[in-house]
Design a protein around this motif. Structure first.
Motif, PDB file in Angstrom:
ATOM      1  N   GLN A 200       0.837  -1.205   0.000  1.00 29.89           N
ATOM      2  CA  GLN A 200       0.000   0.000   0.000  1.00 29.89           C
ATOM      3  C   GLN A 200       0.873   1.256   0.000  1.00 29.89           C
ATOM      4  N   LEU A 201       1.927   1.232   0.813  1.00 29.64           N
ATOM      5  CA  LEU A 201       2.830   2.379   0.890  1.00 29.64           C
ATOM      6  C   LEU A 201       3.536   2.606  -0.441  1.00 29.64           C
ATOM      7  N   LEU A 202       3.973   1.519  -1.096  1.00 33.43           N
ATOM      8  CA  LEU A 202       4.603   1.640  -2.405  1.00 33.43           C
ATOM      9  C   LEU A 202       3.628   2.242  -3.418  1.00 33.43           C
ATOM     10  N   ALA A 203       2.369   1.800  -3.355  1.00 36.66           N
ATOM     11  CA  ALA A 203       1.353   2.324  -4.278  1.00 36.66           C
ATOM     12  C   ALA A 203       1.147   3.818  -4.056  1.00 36.66           C
ATOM     13  N   LYS A 204       1.080   4.245  -2.791  1.00 33.27           N
ATOM     14  CA  LYS A 204       0.898   5.670  -2.488  1.00 33.27           C
ATOM     15  C   LYS A 204       2.030   6.504  -3.070  1.00 33.27           C
ATOM     16  N   LYS A 205       3.271   6.047  -2.874  1.00 30.06           N
ATOM     17  CA  LYS A 205       4.432   6.781  -3.395  1.00 30.06           C
ATOM     18  C   LYS A 205       4.410   6.816  -4.912  1.00 30.06           C
ATOM     19  N   PHE A 206       4.036   5.718  -5.527  1.00 31.54           N
ATOM     20  CA  PHE A 206       3.984   5.622  -6.987  1.00 31.54           C
ATOM     21  C   PHE A 206       2.944   6.594  -7.550  1.00 31.54           C
ATOM     22  N   PHE A 207       1.766   6.614  -6.954  1.00 30.93           N
ATOM     23  CA  PHE A 207       0.684   7.487  -7.437  1.00 30.93           C
ATOM     24  C   PHE A 207       1.035   8.963  -7.226  1.00 30.93           C
ATOM     25  N   GLU A 208       1.640   9.258  -6.095  1.00 29.75           N
ATOM     26  CA  GLU A 208       2.040  10.645  -5.830  1.00 29.75           C
ATOM     27  C   GLU A 208       3.081  11.119  -6.837  1.00 29.75           C
ATOM     28  N   LYS A 209       4.033  10.258  -7.143  1.00 32.53           N
ATOM     29  CA  LYS A 209       5.103  10.626  -8.078  1.00 32.53           C
ATOM     30  C   LYS A 209       4.538  10.997  -9.443  1.00 32.53           C
ATOM     31  N   TYR A 210       3.577  10.200  -9.923  1.00 32.27           N
ATOM     32  CA  TYR A 210       3.037  10.432 -11.264  1.00 32.27           C
ATOM     33  C   TYR A 210       1.759  11.272 -11.249  1.00 32.27           C
ATOM     34  N   GLU A 211       1.498  11.928 -10.108  1.00 35.49           N
ATOM     35  CA  GLU A 211       0.384  12.863  -9.951  1.00 35.49           C
ATOM     36  C   GLU A 211      -0.958  12.232 -10.330  1.00 35.49           C
ATOM     37  N   MET A 212      -1.167  11.031  -9.815  1.00 34.54           N
ATOM     38  CA  MET A 212      -2.437  10.329 -10.010  1.00 34.54           C
ATOM     39  C   MET A 212      -3.220  10.309  -8.703  1.00 34.54           C
ATOM     40  N   ALA A 213      -4.528  10.215  -8.812  1.00 32.94           N
ATOM     41  CA  ALA A 213      -5.394  10.102  -7.628  1.00 32.94           C
ATOM     42  C   ALA A 213      -5.534   8.626  -7.267  1.00 32.94           C
ATOM     43  N   LEU A 214      -5.606   8.342  -5.971  1.00 29.63           N
ATOM     44  CA  LEU A 214      -5.606   6.954  -5.504  1.00 29.63           C
ATOM     45  C   LEU A 214      -6.689   6.717  -4.461  1.00 29.63           C
ATOM     46  N   ASP A 215      -7.421   5.616  -4.634  1.00 23.97           N
ATOM     47  CA  ASP A 215      -8.262   5.057  -3.580  1.00 23.97           C
ATOM     48  C   ASP A 215      -7.657   3.721  -3.192  1.00 23.97           C
ATOM     49  N   LEU A 216      -7.588   3.453  -1.888  1.00 25.26           N
ATOM     50  CA  LEU A 216      -7.030   2.201  -1.387  1.00 25.26           C
ATOM     51  C   LEU A 216      -8.106   1.366  -0.712  1.00 25.26           C
ATOM     52  N   ALA A 217      -8.062   0.061  -0.938  1.00 29.84           N
ATOM     53  CA  ALA A 217      -8.959  -0.866  -0.252  1.00 29.84           C
ATOM     54  C   ALA A 217      -8.127  -2.026   0.280  1.00 29.84           C
ATOM     55  N   ALA A 218      -8.404  -2.460   1.519  1.00 35.29           N
ATOM     56  CA  ALA A 218      -7.586  -3.484   2.164  1.00 35.29           C
ATOM     57  C   ALA A 218      -8.028  -4.907   1.845  1.00 35.29           C
ATOM     58  N   ASP A 219      -9.191  -5.083   1.228  1.00 36.62           N
ATOM     59  CA  ASP A 219      -9.629  -6.414   0.819  1.00 36.62           C
ATOM     60  C   ASP A 219     -10.666  -6.283  -0.292  1.00 36.62           C
ATOM     61  N   GLY A 220     -11.082  -7.428  -0.843  1.00 40.87           N
ATOM     62  CA  GLY A 220     -11.988  -7.421  -1.983  1.00 40.87           C
ATOM     63  C   GLY A 220     -13.371  -6.884  -1.687  1.00 40.87           C
ATOM     64  N   LYS A 221     -13.862  -7.098  -0.477  1.00 40.22           N
ATOM     65  CA  LYS A 221     -15.190  -6.592  -0.140  1.00 40.22           C
ATOM     66  C   LYS A 221     -15.216  -5.069  -0.148  1.00 40.22           C
ATOM     67  N   ILE A 222     -14.193  -4.465   0.452  1.00 45.36           N
ATOM     68  CA  ILE A 222     -14.104  -3.003   0.459  1.00 45.36           C
ATOM     69  C   ILE A 222     -13.900  -2.501  -0.969  1.00 45.36           C
ATOM     70  N   GLY A 223     -13.056  -3.217  -1.716  1.00 50.42           N
ATOM     71  CA  GLY A 223     -12.796  -2.836  -3.098  1.00 50.42           C
ATOM     72  C   GLY A 223     -14.044  -2.904  -3.953  1.00 50.42           C
ATOM     73  N   LEU A 224     -14.842  -3.951  -3.768  1.00 48.92           N
ATOM     74  CA  LEU A 224     -16.078  -4.097  -4.540  1.00 48.92           C
ATOM     75  C   LEU A 224     -17.047  -2.965  -4.228  1.00 48.92           C
TER      76      LEU A 224
END
Length: 309
Positions: A200-224
């Motif tokens: 998750q931390l790697l994803a946050k850094k990656f999205f910030e670097k390329y100026e993208m917006a990010l939503d995070l979900a910790a499992d499939g139910k939250i993601g769905l």
């Protein structure tokens, strides 16, 4: 060795395959397990030759078919104050330990962990994997990502990524250097469904670097839930396959059963490297798959998603 093809054949989107193991300290036994996706091999202590030169906190380094693997001793986890007597089991004094090394493959790193017992690999229902209490997320000494209820005790899912990150190892990073086509990603919005705090931390850094917006979900139910509410707002989805509550494949299946005509690009990631598995996902129209959750692979895979759509 752990056979990837066997794992694929035995698994489905509603199950998770684990290797149960135990840690013993004095007369206390802590029951744990690892997702088989993260395991490269299980070997007897002393089976491989020891290489010269090792630095703390590793106890020694072994040669696994030409790969140098540093090895950690995990027994001190049993002494952790976060564990109570109700969470561990007294060891039968007649029980003899049979130490093994579980060789884990985390991103590009091989790490061995010494355990006192291992049991046979088994399949458990994904729904039986319980998330950890939220307060445990704040602990820097208790490395658990899920719970399994087994009759008289709970078995803890060992969070190997969080553990080795906590001891100071860099298991992934995002560089300061931009790619040639970084403008393609700027302003995009993605959903990342991932239970590992490290990823998750790697994803946050990656999205910030390329100026993208990010939503995070910790499992499939939250993601769905996020997908159903915001399907038209996402430009792409990145999801792990094995997660508590609901895994990535089941999440996408349910989403596509409701949004049958959705062309939302999906990128699965898994440490199982198997061309047939990837072909099946693509054949069913679920999405593409990568086996490395690092910057270079993520960048190129997301660029490819936009070129395809």
């Amino acid at each position: 060795m752990i056979e990837n093809q066997q794992i694929i054949n035995n698994a489905n989107e509603r199950s998770i395959i684990i290797l149960p193991f135990s840690l013993v300290n004095k007369e206390i036994e802590l029951h744990m397990c690892l997702n088989v996706q993260k395991i490269a091999a299980v070997i007897e202590v002393g089976e491989y030759s020891v290489l010269p030169g090792v630095m703390p906190p590793f106890v020694y380094m072994i040669d696994m078919q030409g790969i140098p693997v540093p090895v950690l001793e995990l027994s001190k986890l049993v002494e952790n104050n976060d564990l109570t007597q109700s969470q561990v089991k007294s060891v039968d004094k007649k029980k003899q330990t049979k130490k093994r090394i579980i060789v884990c493959h985390v991103l590009s790193i091989y790490i061995g962990i010494i355990v006192d017992f291992t049991k046979k690999i088994k399949t458990v229902q994904n729904a039986s994997l319980q998330p950890i209490p939220e307060i445990w997320e704040q602990s820097n000494s208790f490395f658990v990502s899920g719970l399994l209820n087994e009759k008289d005790y709970y078995r803890y899912v060992f969070d190997i990524e969080r553990y080795i990150s906590n001891i100071g190892l860099n298991i992934g990073s995002v560089s300061s250097e931009f790619k040639e086509n970084n403008h393609i990603l700027k302003g995009k919005k993605g959903l990342v469904v991932e239970d590992s705090r490290v990823y998750q931390l790697l994803a946050k850094k990656f999205f910030e670097k390329y100026e993208m917006a990010l939503d995070l979900a910790a499992d499939g139910k939250i993601g769905l839930d996020l997908l159903l509410k915001n399907a038209n707002k996402y430009d792409f989805v990145i999801t792990d396959i094995e997660m508590p509550n609901m895994n990535g494949i089941e999440m996408i299946k349910q989403f596509k059963s409701i949004h049958k005509n959705s062309s939302l690009p999906i990128l699965f990631h898994s440490s199982i490297s198997n061309p047939e598995f990837s072909k099946d996902l693509m054949g069913e129209g679920y999405g593409d798959m990568i086996t490395k959750f690092n910057e270079e692979t993520l960048y190129q895979s997301i660029i490819n998603l936009f070129h395809k759509n």
